[in-house]
Design a protein around this motif. Structure first.
Motif, short mmCIF file in Angstrom:
data_model
loop_
_atom_site.label_atom_id
_atom_site.label_comp_id
_atom_site.label_asym_id
_atom_site.label_seq_id
_atom_site.Cartn_x
_atom_site.Cartn_y
_atom_site.Cartn_z
N CYS A 120 0.86 -1.19 0.00
CA CYS A 120 0.00 0.00 0.00
C CYS A 120 0.89 1.23 0.00
N PRO A 121 0.35 2.41 -0.32
CA PRO A 121 1.18 3.63 -0.35
C PRO A 121 1.90 3.93 0.96
N LEU A 122 1.24 3.73 2.11
CA LEU A 122 1.88 4.03 3.38
C LEU A 122 3.07 3.11 3.64
N THR A 123 2.93 1.85 3.26
CA THR A 123 4.04 0.90 3.41
C THR A 123 5.21 1.31 2.52
N LEU A 124 4.89 1.74 1.31
CA LEU A 124 5.93 2.18 0.38
C LEU A 124 6.67 3.38 0.94
N LEU A 125 5.94 4.37 1.41
CA LEU A 125 6.57 5.59 1.93
C LEU A 125 7.42 5.29 3.16
N SER A 126 6.92 4.47 4.08
CA SER A 126 7.67 4.18 5.30
C SER A 126 8.95 3.41 5.01
N SER A 127 8.95 2.59 3.95
CA SER A 127 10.15 1.84 3.60
C SER A 127 11.18 2.74 2.92
N TRP A 128 10.70 3.76 2.22
CA TRP A 128 11.60 4.69 1.54
C TRP A 128 12.08 5.81 2.43
N LEU A 129 11.23 6.21 3.38
CA LEU A 129 11.52 7.38 4.21
C LEU A 129 11.23 7.06 5.67
N PRO A 130 12.21 6.49 6.38
CA PRO A 130 11.98 6.10 7.77
C PRO A 130 11.79 7.30 8.71
N GLN A 131 12.35 8.46 8.36
CA GLN A 131 12.18 9.65 9.20
C GLN A 131 10.84 10.33 8.88
N PRO A 132 10.37 11.21 9.76
CA PRO A 132 9.08 11.88 9.54
C PRO A 132 9.06 12.68 8.23
N LYS A 133 7.96 12.62 7.54
CA LYS A 133 7.81 13.36 6.28
C LYS A 133 7.53 14.83 6.57
N HIS A 134 8.27 15.72 5.90
CA HIS A 134 8.03 17.15 6.06
C HIS A 134 6.70 17.51 5.41
N PRO A 135 5.91 18.41 6.01
CA PRO A 135 4.62 18.78 5.43
C PRO A 135 4.71 19.35 4.00
N ASN A 136 5.86 19.89 3.64
CA ASN A 136 6.03 20.45 2.30
C ASN A 136 6.37 19.39 1.24
N LEU A 137 6.50 18.15 1.67
CA LEU A 137 6.73 17.06 0.72
C LEU A 137 5.39 16.37 0.44
N ILE A 138 4.91 16.51 -0.79
CA ILE A 138 3.67 15.85 -1.19
C ILE A 138 4.07 14.55 -1.89
N PHE A 139 3.78 13.43 -1.25
CA PHE A 139 4.17 12.12 -1.78
C PHE A 139 2.91 11.39 -2.23
N ARG A 140 2.78 11.17 -3.54
CA ARG A 140 1.59 10.52 -4.07
C ARG A 140 1.95 9.27 -4.85
N VAL A 141 1.05 8.29 -4.78
CA VAL A 141 1.28 7.00 -5.41
C VAL A 141 0.13 6.67 -6.35
N ALA A 142 0.48 6.37 -7.60
CA ALA A 142 -0.53 5.93 -8.57
C ALA A 142 -0.77 4.44 -8.39
N VAL A 143 -2.03 4.06 -8.27
CA VAL A 143 -2.40 2.64 -8.11
C VAL A 143 -2.93 2.12 -9.44
N THR A 144 -2.26 1.09 -9.99
CA THR A 144 -0.95 0.63 -9.56
C THR A 144 0.16 1.25 -10.39
N GLU A 145 -0.21 1.85 -11.52
CA GLU A 145 0.72 2.58 -12.38
C GLU A 145 0.03 3.83 -12.90
N VAL A 146 0.83 4.82 -13.33
CA VAL A 146 0.25 6.09 -13.78
C VAL A 146 -0.65 5.90 -15.00
N GLU A 147 -0.42 4.82 -15.77
CA GLU A 147 -1.29 4.55 -16.92
C GLU A 147 -2.76 4.39 -16.50
N ALA A 148 -2.99 3.89 -15.28
CA ALA A 148 -4.36 3.73 -14.80
C ALA A 148 -5.06 5.08 -14.73
N TRP A 149 -4.32 6.12 -14.38
CA TRP A 149 -4.92 7.46 -14.28
C TRP A 149 -5.33 7.98 -15.66
#
Length: 205
Positions: free
Chosen positions: A71-100
């Protein structure tokens, strides 16, 4: 209203076009500076700690694909173990951007010249959106699109010779977020995050 400066980080040129379209179609004035990446998810994974640190001075919008992550939260926590800064907008396309892209069902079916019945109502449920898109292109009566998007039969390539070029053109000319987000919750969440974003500027000492 003062423009909000923002840096983009993406996997490829198609994702860059999608993000720029989203920023252009939202009701907030963004001013895009650098666009980093275009080297796949591995590059984004490598630079995201630095982007998070830099976000306190320059907001950053990151787009990556969920692919095989839980899931997106699992992906973010594995990539960024430290707290995410509010100015960082991290978005995940499910499951690929082609779906959008497929999510704007009417426009995409018209683009390929196929029936909308071939595109699911909930595109986030498509297991492999890129392959689904290519298979749809095989049905197209538009020869130029088939040859551009579908890999040649004697080729080992996974995509056609002008796959990104044709899809970027679709994004720039036909793709509408308001229609697309009806069929993709991940796109709707991403657009909401962008629309509601308010940068936090730290006081200079």
């Amino acid at each position: 209203m003062t423009d909000i400066p923002i840096t983009l980080a993406v996997e490829d040129a198609l994702s860059e076009a999608v993000l720029k379209a989203m920023l252009h179609q939202c009701d907030k004035p963004f001013s895009v500076g650098n666009c980093l990446g275009r080297g796949g998810y591995g590059y984004i994974k490598k630079i995201i700690p630095g982007l998070n640190a830099a976000a306190k001075g320059m907001p950053c919008l990151v787009l990556t694909d969920l692919d095989n992550a839980e899931c997106p939260l699992t992906l973010l926590s594995s990539w960024l173990p430290q707290p995410k800064h509010p100015n960082l907008i991290f978005r995940v396309a499910v499951t690929e951007v082609e779906a959008w892209l497929l999510a704007h069902r009417e426009a995409f079916s018209e683009f390929l010249g196929i029936s909308t019945k071939h595109i699911p109502n909930d595109v986030d449920e498509i297991t492999d959106p890129k392959q689904h898109l290519i298979n749809l292109a095989r049905k197209s009566k538009k020869r130029s699109l088939r040859e551009a998007i579908v890999p040649a039969s004697n080729s080992t390539a996974k995509i056609g010779k002008d796959y990104n070029g044709q899809l970027i053109q679709f994004v720039q000319q036909s793709w509408q977020i308001d229609s697309a987000q009806v069929h993709s919750q991940s796109l709707q969440r991403a657009m909401n995050a962008i629309t509601r974003f308010e940068p936090i500027w730290e006081a200079k000492t």
